[in-house]
Enzyme design. Structure first.
Site, PDB file in Angstrom:
ATOM      1  N   THR A  43       0.708  -1.313  -0.072  1.00 40.00           N
ATOM      2  CA  THR A  43      -0.013   0.092  -0.167  1.00 40.00           C
ATOM      3  C   THR A  43       0.917   1.201   0.028  1.00 40.00           C
ATOM      4  O   THR A  43       1.930   1.090   0.584  1.00 40.00           O
ATOM      5  CB  THR A  43      -0.925  -0.003   1.312  1.00 40.00           C
ATOM      6  OG1 THR A  43      -1.701  -1.242   1.269  1.00 40.00           O
ATOM      7  CG2 THR A  43      -1.643   1.203   1.367  1.00 40.00           C
ATOM      8  N   GLY A  44       0.428   2.456  -0.711  1.00 37.45           N
ATOM      9  CA  GLY A  44       1.151   3.663  -0.611  1.00 37.45           C
ATOM     10  C   GLY A  44       1.451   4.203  -1.902  1.00 37.45           C
ATOM     11  O   GLY A  44       1.199   3.292  -2.809  1.00 37.45           O
ATOM     12  N   GLY A  97       6.129  -0.816  -0.150  1.00 33.08           N
ATOM     13  CA  GLY A  97       7.157   0.505   0.157  1.00 33.08           C
ATOM     14  C   GLY A  97       7.390   0.528   1.500  1.00 33.08           C
ATOM     15  O   GLY A  97       7.182  -0.427   2.439  1.00 33.08           O
ATOM     16  N   ALA A  98       8.021   1.619   2.093  1.00 32.44           N
ATOM     17  CA  ALA A  98       8.315   1.529   3.583  1.00 32.44           C
ATOM     18  C   ALA A  98       8.795   3.329   3.783  1.00 32.44           C
ATOM     19  O   ALA A  98       8.779   3.878   2.616  1.00 32.44           O
ATOM     20  CB  ALA A  98       9.585   0.782   3.742  1.00 32.44           C
ATOM     21  N   LYS A 109       6.774   1.097   8.858  1.00 33.89           N
ATOM     22  CA  LYS A 109       5.680   1.155   7.800  1.00 33.89           C
ATOM     23  C   LYS A 109       4.333   1.864   8.534  1.00 33.89           C
ATOM     24  O   LYS A 109       4.453   1.754   9.741  1.00 33.89           O
ATOM     25  CB  LYS A 109       5.483  -0.234   7.096  1.00 33.89           C
ATOM     26  CG  LYS A 109       6.746  -0.677   6.400  1.00 33.89           C
ATOM     27  CD  LYS A 109       6.581  -1.741   5.501  1.00 33.89           C
ATOM     28  CE  LYS A 109       5.194  -1.937   4.817  1.00 33.89           C
ATOM     29  NZ  LYS A 109       4.858  -0.839   4.007  1.00 33.89           N
ATOM     30  N   GLU A 118      -0.542  -5.065   6.104  1.00 31.95           N
ATOM     31  CA  GLU A 118       0.849  -5.225   5.460  1.00 31.95           C
ATOM     32  C   GLU A 118       1.503  -6.293   6.253  1.00 31.95           C
ATOM     33  O   GLU A 118       2.165  -7.126   5.491  1.00 31.95           O
ATOM     34  CB  GLU A 118       1.639  -3.928   5.396  1.00 31.95           C
ATOM     35  CG  GLU A 118       0.803  -2.866   4.551  1.00 31.95           C
ATOM     36  CD  GLU A 118       1.696  -1.612   4.620  1.00 31.95           C
ATOM     37  OE1 GLU A 118       1.507  -0.883   3.471  1.00 31.95           O
ATOM     38  OE2 GLU A 118       2.341  -1.345   5.564  1.00 31.95           O
ATOM     39  N   LYS A 136      14.191   7.110   1.929  1.00 30.53           N
ATOM     40  CA  LYS A 136      13.845   6.289   3.043  1.00 30.53           C
ATOM     41  C   LYS A 136      14.804   5.628   3.810  1.00 30.53           C
ATOM     42  O   LYS A 136      14.793   4.572   4.581  1.00 30.53           O
ATOM     43  CB  LYS A 136      12.899   5.365   2.257  1.00 30.53           C
ATOM     44  CG  LYS A 136      11.808   5.868   1.358  1.00 30.53           C
ATOM     45  CD  LYS A 136      10.724   6.691   2.313  1.00 30.53           C
ATOM     46  CE  LYS A 136       9.592   7.109   1.728  1.00 30.53           C
ATOM     47  NZ  LYS A 136       8.713   6.371   1.026  1.00 30.53           N
TER      48      LYS A 136
END
Ligand SMILES: O=C[C@H](O)[C@H](O)[C@H](O)COP(=O)(O)O
Length: 235
Positions: A43-44, A97-98, A109, A118, A136
């Site tokens: 997600t993201g 992602g992170a 996250k 997640e 990141k």
């Protein structure tokens, strides 16, 4: 105090890096895709770009398990079948992602409040491929506020317990997770020992989970560099 909007501000340059890692992730997982393959999808904004890339291969693999309602909707929009995790066994890979990732591949996250699903979907995958732009990549986790998902009636209790642990929890107003819960964000909370801290916070009654992915970190990191290259690191 810096706001979430500031943390998550998306410049065109950052979007280009995210697009580059999304494309690299597709190449990373392409050999795993067969008509029987179900993969986990995160997600993201970076995961969204990966979903867009994955859409070009819709129909060549079985489908995906999504870590949020938003990702499920985006996957379906690309013609990718979305499965309930309970109907799927182990998956070969989870791509997400992170908000931060450290040299030991531990992550923060949950900036988008999707941390619990997640973590569940990632737990069912053999490999976690983290896709991120170089902002990141940090030496020590904790510049990004650490999210903690809490059962609503326990929010104040958990906040008091977190204060005893030296944290400064802030209620993320107006946000309800896909699981119907609330988020406390821990600002200015450097995390030297992420595995221990993940476990400690999760032991508080009323906590669903926290955004440290340390006991189960990433296996592969695809990091978008400002020069347009994508660096691949493996744990
Ligand atoms: O809840 C959200 C997720 O943990 C995201 O993977 C994380 O916040 C990174 O999001 P973005 O790719 O938008 O920076």
């Amino acid at each position: 105090m810096e706001t979430f909007m500031a943390f998550r501000s998306k410049t065109a340059a950052q979007d280009a890096l995210k697009r580059a890692v999304a494309k690299a992730a597709l190449e990373e997982i392409r050999p795993l895709l067969t008509p029987e393959t179900v993969i986990g999808v995160g997600t993201g904004s970076t995961a969204n770009m990966f979903i867009d890339e994955l859409g070009t291969l819709a129909g060549t693999f079985k489908g995906a398990v999504a870590s949020s309602e938003a990702s499920a909707e985006r996957l379906r929009g690309h013609g990718i079948d979305v499965f309930d995790l309970n109907s799927v066994g182990s998956m070969p890979v989870y791509v997400d992602g992170a908000d931060e990732i450290d040299p030991g591949f531990a992550m923060i996250k949950g900036g988008g409040a999707a941390l619990t699903r997640e973590k569940i979907v990632a737990a069912c995958a053999e490999r976690f491929v983290c896709i991120a732009d170089e902002s990141k990549d940090v030496a020590v986790l904790g510049q990004f506020p650490l999210p903690v998902e809490v059962i609503p009636m326990a929010r104040s209790y958990v906040a008091r317990e977190l204060v005893k642990m030296g944290a400064d929890p802030i209620y993320r107003q107006g946000v309800i997770t896909d699981n119907g819960n609330q988020i406390l964000d821990l600002y200015d909370f450097p995390i030297e020992h992420p595995v221990e801290m993940e476990s400690r916070i999760n032991q508080l009654v009323g906590v669903v989970t926290n955004g440290l992915f340390a006991a189960r970190g990433a296996d592969v990191l695809l990091l978008g560099r400002k020069d347009g290259s994508v660096e691949r690191r493996e744990a």
